[in-house]
Design an enzyme around this catalytic site. Structure first.
Site, PDB file in Angstrom:
ATOM      1  N   ILE A 187      15.794 -21.031  14.589  1.00  0.00           N
ATOM      2  CA  ILE A 187      14.403 -20.589  14.704  1.00  0.00           C
ATOM      3  C   ILE A 187      13.863 -20.872  16.098  1.00  0.00           C
ATOM      4  O   ILE A 187      13.584 -19.962  16.879  1.00  0.00           O
ATOM      5  CB  ILE A 187      13.522 -21.285  13.631  1.00  0.00           C
ATOM      6  N   CYS A 188      13.703 -22.140  16.420  1.00  0.00           N
ATOM      7  CA  CYS A 188      13.016 -22.531  17.653  1.00  0.00           C
ATOM      8  C   CYS A 188      13.842 -22.290  18.910  1.00  0.00           C
ATOM      9  O   CYS A 188      13.285 -22.241  20.012  1.00  0.00           O
ATOM     10  CB  CYS A 188      12.585 -23.988  17.560  1.00  0.00           C
TER      11      CYS A 188
END
Length: 220
Positions: free
Chosen positions: A124-125
């Site tokens: 995700i990040c």
């Protein structure tokens, strides 16, 4: 054929990192993200991201810390903050770091086109800003062993996805080695050796042993 090779930014001498051609962004190495980390053990990621950050500092590579909703997810881990104690991490609400203009403005101000990133969580990040930055013409290098996901599959699929999008996967020791490049650059050798001793396990213990043997008087 020669023109084709020159257009390949992932091959040739210019594809390697130098202290002058890259910037480092470290994303969300915070308690909440570490709590969900399952692709690697926590201590390994801490060790590797600290070694990565010390490498950047040793070679004066522009480095940016960023966190997400730190009042809920926790402050940047102390081991990283202590390397650049005067830098206040950019605290975001965007999950995708690259959508925060403070981050992209910082990148533009560095003038670098090669961006090195590590993050929690990989899927995700890390994946979101990497994919967007690649789409905007940046060359992105992902430090896979200073990043981690909520499962091994999540981490590996994210790395595959980013590589398919054009990212270059590296590890933290590759970063420092490419910056050093030549042992004749003696001014940075002591700092690099210190990082090997502190953060590279058996390589560090072997180096200390070698230094011990070199300092041992020869018995007649």
């Amino acid at each position: 054929m020669q023109a084709q090779n020159q257009s390949n930014t992932k091959a040739g001498l210019e594809a390697l990192l130098t202290p002058d051609n890259c910037a480092l962004i470290l994303i969300d190495h915070q308690p909440f993200q570490f709590a969900g980390l399952r692709s690697h053990d926590t201590q390994t990621i801490i060790n590797n991201v600290v070694g990565l950050t010390k490498s950047a500092k040793a070679f004066n590579v522009p480095t940016l810390f960023t966190t997400v909703v730190e009042q809920r997810g926790g402050f940047l881990i102390r081991q990283l903050q202590d390397i650049f104690p005067d830098q206040k991490p950019i605290d975001r609400t965007f999950i995708n770091t690259w959508q925060d203009t403070r981050v992209t403005d910082w990148v533009k101000a560095t003038g670098k086109k090669k961006i090195v990133m590590a993050a929690l969580w990989t899927e995700i990040c890390l994946a979101m800003p990497v994919i967007q930055a690649l789409g905007e013409g940046y060359e992105v290098y992902i430090v896979t062993d200073a990043s981690g996901g909520v499962s091994l599959e999540a981490h590996e699929m994210a790395v595959t996805r980013m590589v398919q999008a054009g990212a270059v996967p590296i590890t933290w020791t590759v970063f420092g080695s490419e910056l050093q490049r030549d042992w004749a650059r003696t001014e940075t050798v002591p700092k690099l050796a210190e990082m090997l001793v502190d953060h590279m396990g058996n390589v560090g213990t072997s180096l200390n042993w070698e230094l011990q043997l070199l300092a041992t008087p020869v018995q007649s």
